[in-house]
Design a protein around this motif. Structure first.
Motif, PDB file in Angstrom:
ATOM      1  N   ASP A 151      43.118  -4.075  55.409  1.00 26.29           N
ATOM      2  CA  ASP A 151      42.018  -4.645  53.752  1.00 26.29           C
ATOM      3  C   ASP A 151      40.566  -3.711  55.080  1.00 26.29           C
ATOM      4  OD1 ASP A 151      43.380  -5.723  53.201  1.00 26.29           O
ATOM      5  OD2 ASP A 151      42.637  -7.872  54.801  1.00 26.29           O
ATOM      6  N   GLN A 152      40.374  -3.566  56.639  1.00 25.18           N
ATOM      7  CA  GLN A 152      39.162  -3.235  57.095  1.00 25.18           C
ATOM      8  C   GLN A 152      38.625  -2.278  55.934  1.00 25.18           C
ATOM      9  OE1 GLN A 152      38.632  -1.096  60.385  1.00 25.18           O
ATOM     10  NE2 GLN A 152      37.106  -1.954  61.171  1.00 25.18           N
ATOM     11  N   ALA A 183      37.610  -2.376  52.612  1.00 26.93           N
ATOM     12  CA  ALA A 183      36.151  -3.185  52.741  1.00 26.93           C
ATOM     13  C   ALA A 183      35.158  -1.551  52.918  1.00 26.93           C
ATOM     14  CB  ALA A 183      36.097  -3.853  53.242  1.00 26.93           C
ATOM     15  N   GLU A 195      32.153  -8.166  52.382  1.00 24.77           N
ATOM     16  CA  GLU A 195      33.606  -8.282  52.340  1.00 24.77           C
ATOM     17  C   GLU A 195      33.995  -6.482  54.120  1.00 24.77           C
ATOM     18  OE1 GLU A 195      37.705  -7.889  52.237  1.00 24.77           O
ATOM     19  OE2 GLU A 195      35.944  -9.635  51.368  1.00 24.77           O
ATOM     20  N   ALA A 196      33.020  -6.087  54.287  1.00 17.43           N
ATOM     21  CA  ALA A 196      33.053  -4.976  54.950  1.00 17.43           C
ATOM     22  C   ALA A 196      32.856  -5.475  56.190  1.00 17.43           C
ATOM     23  CB  ALA A 196      32.102  -3.743  55.227  1.00 17.43           C
TER      24      ALA A 196
END
Length: 379
Positions: free
Chosen positions: A130-131, A134, A175-176
């Motif tokens: 996810d990271q 992002a 998001e990030a």
């Protein structure tokens, strides 16, 4: 001239009679004067005792003024050592996974940041993915925003296109940030993350009290407690205060704790808090004495004595030698005038060495008989 035998006997009898008279007269007691002897201690019209100035009793009496002393009131209560609630920590795994290793045990002292266990978790891999996504989306949004600014500057684009690019950039940044915070919450460590592992670390300095995980176990519920630890640098000793002594203790008062396991060691503490209610079974109130524990001597569930020192007003003190018992009552003799003494009933408390505390019946300025009072006790 010759005496007859009868005359000799008569002369002998007369001599014996005279001798008897002499002996009787010699042994007769001296005549007693008819006056009554003077009393050494008499009672006046007020009922007080007056000592004759020539009586040896007067010289045997020691008279002194009662002392007025400000003494603290010390009360002893049984106590049990317990960890302070705010210093007891439950350790949970941030994600589900398999336990790879456990590097601690109950009773071990650990420091903040020390690795306690290691888990292999797919949730960690998902968080890293996810990271990365992002970050990629953030890079793309930033380029799109820069491009929209340039096109608008040469008149080849509408202002709404720049606003849309700015909105996309803001969402990508949010998001990030969320993805980074998620990894921080999982205690992600580069040394472990590259292998898909997540370390479980100690949040504070303290002692491990329980461990429920073991290598090979699967942790399926991240809300289940896997370890507990306590910080024993400051600890509580819970004093059990009887219902009738609750008014003798208050927050902030000093206390001294003596452990059953170390009777010669006294620990200085203070009353940190009082329970709002009494225990229904024992009718006792728990008073929590906070104690510094730098050497770790105090451990939970140890027993000891808690001596609480409460300030009190001025108290009247008299020597024990001044007290006389009369019909189960305690009395002292008070000098109300020269050579004149009055019996005064008093209520006393516990011993203070050679002196006792007078609760009622005597003022601090009273002069009392401190020795020899038994000579005045006429009952």
């Amino acid at each position: 001239m010759r005496f007859s035998r009868g005359q000799g006997l008569l002369a002998l009898a007369a001599a014996v009679f005279v001798l008897l008279i002499i002996v009787v007269v010699w042994r007769r007691p001296a005549p007693v004067s008819e006056g009554r002897p003077k009393e050494e201690v008499a009672r006046n019209a007020s009922g007080d005792l007056v000592v004759d100035p020539q009586s040896p009793i007067l010289h045997a009496l020691v008279v002194a003024q009662a002392r007025s002393v400000a003494l603290p009131h010390i009360t002893h209560f049984p106590g049990v050592v317990a960890s302070e609630p705010s210093r007891s920590v439950s350790i949970l795994t941030p994600v589900a996974g398999r336990v790879v290793s456990v590097s601690t045990a109950p009773g071990a002292f650990v420091t903040r940041g020390q690795v306690l266990a290691v888990l292999a978790s797919g949730d960690l891999a998902q968080a890293y993915a996810d990271q990365q996504k992002a970050q990629s989306a953030l890079t793309l949004a930033h380029k799109a925003f820069t491009r929209a600014q340039g096109v608008l500057a040469v008149g080849g684009n509408a202002a709404k296109d720049l606003d849309s690019a700015r909105n996309d950039l803001g969402q990508a940044e949010a998001e990030a940030t969320r993805a980074d915070q998620r990894l921080n919450a999982l205690n992600a460590n580069a040394a472990y993350s590259t292998r898909g592992l997540i370390p479980l670390v100690a949040p504070v300095d303290g002692i491990i009290s329980t461990v429920t995980m073991a290598p090979g176990n699967m942790v399926t519920d991240p809300t289940a407690v896997q370890m507990t630890m306590v910080d024993l640098s400051e600890i509580w000793v819970n004093a059990q205060v009887p219902e009738d002594q609750i008014t003798q203790i208050a927050v902030g008062e000093t206390a001294q704790v003596t452990l059953t396991a170390a009777p010669g060691h006294v620990i200085d503490c203070h009353i940190a808090s009082l329970d709002p209610t009494l225990h229904p079974d024992s009718r006792r109130l728990e008073a929590h004495a906070a104690c510094a524990n730098p050497d770790g001597l105090l451990r939970p569930n140890m027993f000891g004595d808690v001596a609480v020192t409460a300030p009190e007003g001025t108290q009247v003190m008299v020597p024990q030698s001044a007290l006389l018992m009369n019909n189960d009552a305690v009395n002292v003799y008070v000098e109300v005038a020269p050579r004149t003494f009055r019996r005064q009933r008093v209520e006393i408390s516990y011993d203070e060495g050679e002196d006792v505390r007078v609760l009622s019946g005597l003022s601090a300025d009273a002069r009392i008989v401190t020795a020899g009072g038994i000579l005045l006790n006429d009952d």
